[in-house]
Write a protein that holds these residues in place. Structure first.
Motif, PDB file in Angstrom:
ATOM      1  N   ARG A 120       3.039  -5.597  -3.550  1.00 13.85           N
ATOM      2  CA  ARG A 120       2.914  -5.892  -2.125  1.00 13.85           C
ATOM      3  C   ARG A 120       4.289  -6.125  -1.497  1.00 13.85           C
ATOM      4  N   GLY A 121       5.124  -6.899  -2.188  1.00 13.92           N
ATOM      5  CA  GLY A 121       6.436  -7.199  -1.633  1.00 13.92           C
ATOM      6  C   GLY A 121       7.289  -5.958  -1.453  1.00 13.92           C
ATOM      7  N   ALA A 154       8.031  -0.304   3.921  1.00  9.59           N
ATOM      8  CA  ALA A 154       7.543  -0.064   5.276  1.00  9.59           C
ATOM      9  C   ALA A 154       8.631  -0.382   6.297  1.00  9.59           C
ATOM     10  N   GLU A 155       9.366  -1.455   6.071  1.00 11.18           N
ATOM     11  CA  GLU A 155      10.444  -1.824   6.993  1.00 11.18           C
ATOM     12  C   GLU A 155      11.558  -0.780   6.975  1.00 11.18           C
ATOM     13  N   GLU A 156      11.899  -0.286   5.799  1.00  8.84           N
ATOM     14  CA  GLU A 156      12.963   0.707   5.701  1.00  8.84           C
ATOM     15  C   GLU A 156      12.544   2.028   6.362  1.00  8.84           C
ATOM     16  N   VAL A 173      -1.747   1.470   0.911  1.00  8.09           N
ATOM     17  CA  VAL A 173      -1.313   0.756  -0.283  1.00  8.09           C
ATOM     18  C   VAL A 173      -1.472  -0.753  -0.085  1.00  8.09           C
ATOM     19  N   LEU A 174      -1.062  -1.243   1.097  1.00  7.15           N
ATOM     20  CA  LEU A 174      -1.189  -2.664   1.373  1.00  7.15           C
ATOM     21  C   LEU A 174      -2.646  -3.109   1.407  1.00  7.15           C
ATOM     22  N   THR A 231       0.984   5.245   7.549  1.00  6.48           N
ATOM     23  CA  THR A 231      -0.441   5.269   7.188  1.00  6.48           C
ATOM     24  C   THR A 231      -0.615   5.085   5.687  1.00  6.48           C
ATOM     25  N   TYR A 232       0.231   5.779   4.915  1.00  8.50           N
ATOM     26  CA  TYR A 232       0.137   5.655   3.460  1.00  8.50           C
ATOM     27  C   TYR A 232       0.509   4.238   3.011  1.00  8.50           C
ATOM     28  N   ILE A 233       1.517   3.701   3.677  1.00 11.91           N
ATOM     29  CA  ILE A 233       1.932   2.339   3.338  1.00 11.91           C
ATOM     30  C   ILE A 233       0.798   1.358   3.619  1.00 11.91           C
TER      31      ILE A 233
END
Length: 393
Positions: free
Chosen positions: A183-184, A190-192, A208-209, A203-205
């Motif tokens: 998760r981390g 996602a931020e990058e 995963v989350l 969307t993919y991120i």
């Protein structure tokens, strides 16, 4: 009638009275012995049966007339009869009471376990006799054996349950660490991507989350379940307003309610309780979360009322409700109603854990099996519950 004849008649009358006086106690003794439920016997020095009660006759399946004046050798297998005679002879010789467990084929054809108590006594003439009392231990022995088997089975079940709980707890902890890492790192990724202007991959991120969050919820549920099934649950009561616990749970489920256009109404006066806040919020989050999940777009109502030394809090929705056949199973571990869509997240542990927590807090959690349309769950708790190690298994 001359004096001699008169005297003879007088003597005959006295003898008849004496005979009746002697026979009366014997008849009374027989009646008393027949009223005793355990088999009773009396033998003379030649090991002959002098007196037996009805229970003894029924136990060995031999009529009283056929027993009196005979010995064990006339009725039982030679080896068994020889043992009886030998033990009786020991009582005659030593005068010591003999208590012994023996096996005997009773009149019903079954091998019975009996306890015999034989004591030396003396009749009116001073002759030695044996008085014996028999107690049928067959059912007692069978019950003891069954209880012992049951006790051993319970011990094995407890050991297996403890081993299962330890395994689940260890596995859950082992899973939680890598999940937190996934998760981390996913949130950092996602931020990058956002910083690099590649938000189209978000969307993919998000998937995963979402999957990671679902797995974390499952791990948390398994941890709660293993803690409960291990037999002890630590509760730490604190004074708080019931509305405060409701608001904390609302903060958790409100985003899902907004996303599903579900309206939540609260009707709760100021009620102070003393309970473990974490457990209370966990119960409410489960009830509210289920209402939002299974009745999207409906109106969910939270209503709390004071009833004497108890508080009753209900969570109801205006959704499709719970099928009558499913209501009795909603608190079963891992139960998911057949009508629930397969893509709905859930472990089938939320309600069972919530009920166990409620009971550990001195209350209960029930579902209204008479509700028509919508689902109604009611949490009943005492206003104050002592802090202690709660055994809930």
């Amino acid at each position: 009638m001359d004096a001699t004849q008169a005297r003879l008649a007088e003597l005959q009358a006295e003898n008849e009275a004496l005979r009746r006086a002697i026979e009366a106690p014997v008849g009374l003794l027989s009646a008393v012995l027949d009223a005793i439920g355990d088999p009773v016997l009396v033998k003379d020095r030649q090991h002959r049966f002098l007196l037996v009660n009805q229970a003894f006759c029924e136990f060995v399946g031999i009529a009283r007339e056929a027993l009196l004046g005979t010995t064990d050798l006339d009725h039982f297998p030679p080896e068994q009869a020889a043992v009886f005679v030998e033990r009786d002879e020991g009582v005659f010789e030593t005068g010591q009471t003999n208590i012994n467990e023996e096996r005997l084929v009773a009149a019903d054809g079954h091998d019975r376990v009996i306890s015999t108590k034989k004591t030396r006594a003396y009749d009116a003439d001073g002759s030695a006799v044996i008085v014996g009392i028999i107690r049928d231990l067959t059912e007692i022995r069978r019950t003891r054996e069954e209880l012992e088997l049951h006790r051993r089975a319970e011990i094995r079940a407890e050991e297996a349950n403890a081993a299962k709980s330890r395994f689940l707890a260890n596995m859950s902890h082992e899973l939680r660490t890598p999940l937190n890492g996934i998760r981390g790192y996913t949130e950092l990724l996602a931020e990058e991507l956002d910083d690099a202007g590649m938000s189209d991959h978000s969307t993919y991120i998000d998937q995963v989350l979402t999957a990671t969050g679902h797995l974390q919820n499952m791990v948390d549920a398994i941890l709660d379940l293993s803690r409960i099934e291990s037999g002890y649950l630590h509760l730490d009561p604190e004074r708080l307003q019931l509305r405060t616990a409701i608001d904390r749970s609302l903060a958790t489920v409100q985003p899902a309610a907004i996303a599903s256009s579900t309206r939540i109404e609260v009707d709760a006066p100021a009620i102070e309780v003393e309970h473990d806040a974490r457990s209370l919020v966990q119960i409410l989050v489960n009830l509210l979360g289920n209402a939002v999940k299974f009745a999207p777009g409906s109106t969910v109502r939270v209503r709390a009322r004071l009833h004497g030394a108890q508080v009753r809090l209900s969570v109801s929705d205006s959704g499709p409700g719970i099928a009558p056949d499913d209501r009795e199973h909603v608190f079963d571990k891992f139960f998911r109603a057949p009508t629930v869509e397969k893509d709905r997240e859930g472990t089938g542990l939320g309600l069972p854990i919530a009920r166990e927590l409620a009971r550990a807090m001195g209350g209960d959690l029930t579902v209204d099996d008479s509700a028509k349309g919508g689902a109604v769950f009611t949490l009943v708790l005492p206003l104050i519950h002592e802090a202690r190690e709660e055994r809930v298994a």
